[in-house]
Design a protein around this motif. Sequence first.
Motif, PDB file in Angstrom:
ATOM      1  N   LYS A   1       0.841  -1.206   0.000  1.00 61.55           N
ATOM      2  CA  LYS A   1       0.000   0.000   0.000  1.00 61.55           C
ATOM      3  C   LYS A   1       0.875   1.255   0.000  1.00 61.55           C
ATOM      4  N   LEU A   2       2.003   1.202   0.702  1.00 69.07           N
ATOM      5  CA  LEU A   2       2.911   2.350   0.733  1.00 69.07           C
ATOM      6  C   LEU A   2       3.500   2.622  -0.646  1.00 69.07           C
ATOM      7  N   ARG A   3       3.803   1.566  -1.379  1.00 65.78           N
ATOM      8  CA  ARG A   3       4.400   1.736  -2.706  1.00 65.78           C
ATOM      9  C   ARG A   3       3.446   2.402  -3.692  1.00 65.78           C
ATOM     10  N   GLU A   4       2.154   2.337  -3.425  1.00 66.65           N
ATOM     11  CA  GLU A   4       1.164   2.957  -4.306  1.00 66.65           C
ATOM     12  C   GLU A   4       1.054   4.464  -4.081  1.00 66.65           C
ATOM     13  N   LEU A   5       1.574   4.965  -2.966  1.00 64.76           N
ATOM     14  CA  LEU A   5       1.459   6.377  -2.628  1.00 64.76           C
ATOM     15  C   LEU A   5       2.467   7.215  -3.415  1.00 64.76           C
ATOM     16  N   SER A   6       2.137   8.480  -3.609  1.00 66.39           N
ATOM     17  CA  SER A   6       3.059   9.400  -4.273  1.00 66.39           C
ATOM     18  C   SER A   6       4.122   9.857  -3.277  1.00 66.39           C
ATOM     19  N   VAL A   7       5.128  10.551  -3.770  1.00 69.17           N
ATOM     20  CA  VAL A   7       6.217  11.034  -2.912  1.00 69.17           C
ATOM     21  C   VAL A   7       5.682  12.005  -1.863  1.00 69.17           C
ATOM     22  N   GLU A   8       4.756  12.872  -2.262  1.00 73.14           N
ATOM     23  CA  GLU A   8       4.186  13.832  -1.313  1.00 73.14           C
ATOM     24  C   GLU A   8       3.408  13.113  -0.212  1.00 73.14           C
ATOM     25  N   GLU A   9       2.649  12.112  -0.610  1.00 73.32           N
ATOM     26  CA  GLU A   9       1.881  11.347   0.376  1.00 73.32           C
ATOM     27  C   GLU A   9       2.810  10.576   1.311  1.00 73.32           C
ATOM     28  N   LEU A  10       3.906  10.058   0.769  1.00 69.24           N
ATOM     29  CA  LEU A  10       4.874   9.354   1.607  1.00 69.24           C
ATOM     30  C   LEU A  10       5.528  10.309   2.605  1.00 69.24           C
TER      31      LEU A  10
ATOM     32  N   GLU B   1       6.548  -0.900  16.155  1.00 70.24           N
ATOM     33  CA  GLU B   1       5.794  -0.870  14.906  1.00 70.24           C
ATOM     34  C   GLU B   1       5.972   0.453  14.174  1.00 70.24           C
ATOM     35  N   VAL B   2       5.934   1.548  14.913  1.00 69.34           N
ATOM     36  CA  VAL B   2       6.070   2.873  14.298  1.00 69.34           C
ATOM     37  C   VAL B   2       7.483   3.060  13.755  1.00 69.34           C
ATOM     38  N   ARG B   3       8.486   2.619  14.514  1.00 61.91           N
ATOM     39  CA  ARG B   3       9.866   2.739  14.032  1.00 61.91           C
ATOM     40  C   ARG B   3      10.062   1.941  12.749  1.00 61.91           C
ATOM     41  N   ARG B   4       9.457   0.767  12.691  1.00 58.07           N
ATOM     42  CA  ARG B   4       9.566  -0.066  11.499  1.00 58.07           C
ATOM     43  C   ARG B   4       8.864   0.594  10.315  1.00 58.07           C
ATOM     44  N   SER B   5       7.707   1.184  10.557  1.00 54.51           N
ATOM     45  CA  SER B   5       6.981   1.876   9.486  1.00 54.51           C
ATOM     46  C   SER B   5       7.781   3.064   8.955  1.00 54.51           C
ATOM     47  N   ILE B   6       8.436   3.789   9.854  1.00 48.12           N
ATOM     48  CA  ILE B   6       9.286   4.908   9.433  1.00 48.12           C
ATOM     49  C   ILE B   6      10.398   4.399   8.522  1.00 48.12           C
ATOM     50  N   ALA B   7      11.027   3.301   8.898  1.00 51.10           N
ATOM     51  CA  ALA B   7      12.103   2.727   8.082  1.00 51.10           C
ATOM     52  C   ALA B   7      11.584   2.294   6.716  1.00 51.10           C
ATOM     53  N   GLN B   8      10.393   1.714   6.672  1.00 49.83           N
ATOM     54  CA  GLN B   8       9.826   1.282   5.398  1.00 49.83           C
ATOM     55  C   GLN B   8       9.546   2.471   4.478  1.00 49.83           C
ATOM     56  N   VAL B   9       8.996   3.535   5.024  1.00 47.09           N
ATOM     57  CA  VAL B   9       8.707   4.724   4.218  1.00 47.09           C
ATOM     58  C   VAL B   9      10.004   5.333   3.705  1.00 47.09           C
ATOM     59  N   LYS B  10      11.007   5.436   4.572  1.00 49.34           N
ATOM     60  CA  LYS B  10      12.283   6.003   4.152  1.00 49.34           C
ATOM     61  C   LYS B  10      12.946   5.152   3.074  1.00 49.34           C
ATOM     62  N   THR B  11      12.817   3.842   3.175  1.00 50.92           N
ATOM     63  CA  THR B  11      13.394   2.948   2.170  1.00 50.92           C
ATOM     64  C   THR B  11      12.730   3.159   0.818  1.00 50.92           C
ATOM     65  N   ILE B  12      11.418   3.260   0.805  1.00 46.72           N
ATOM     66  CA  ILE B  12      10.694   3.473  -0.457  1.00 46.72           C
ATOM     67  C   ILE B  12      11.070   4.818  -1.064  1.00 46.72           C
ATOM     68  N   LEU B  13      11.176   5.860  -0.235  1.00 46.92           N
ATOM     69  CA  LEU B  13      11.578   7.174  -0.738  1.00 46.92           C
ATOM     70  C   LEU B  13      12.977   7.123  -1.340  1.00 46.92           C
ATOM     71  N   ARG B  14      13.882   6.426  -0.673  1.00 46.24           N
ATOM     72  CA  ARG B  14      15.259   6.318  -1.175  1.00 46.24           C
ATOM     73  C   ARG B  14      15.306   5.525  -2.479  1.00 46.24           C
TER      74      ARG B  14
END
Length: 66
Positions: free
Chosen positions: A5-14, A45-58
């Motif tokens: 679901k995170l991968r479907e979001l735009s950069v601004e949404e991420l 859980e929140v720390r892991r979600s932050i890492a996932q979002v940062k990974t997708i952005l990178r």
Amino acid sequence: MRVDKLRELSVEELNDQLADLKTELFNLRFQLAVGQLENPMRIREVRRSIAQVKTILREREIRREA
């Protein structure tokens, strides 16, 4: 939120999601400090979600550079 679901979001949404998660992490740490935290696993859980979002952005940043 799941990674697919995170991968479907735009950069601004991420970036918005990342800001929300960082705010939530701050609040959870504050609750932990004052002894009012009900679910300590939520911090993990929140720390892991932050890492996932940062990974997708990178990943998207690297793809844009190539």
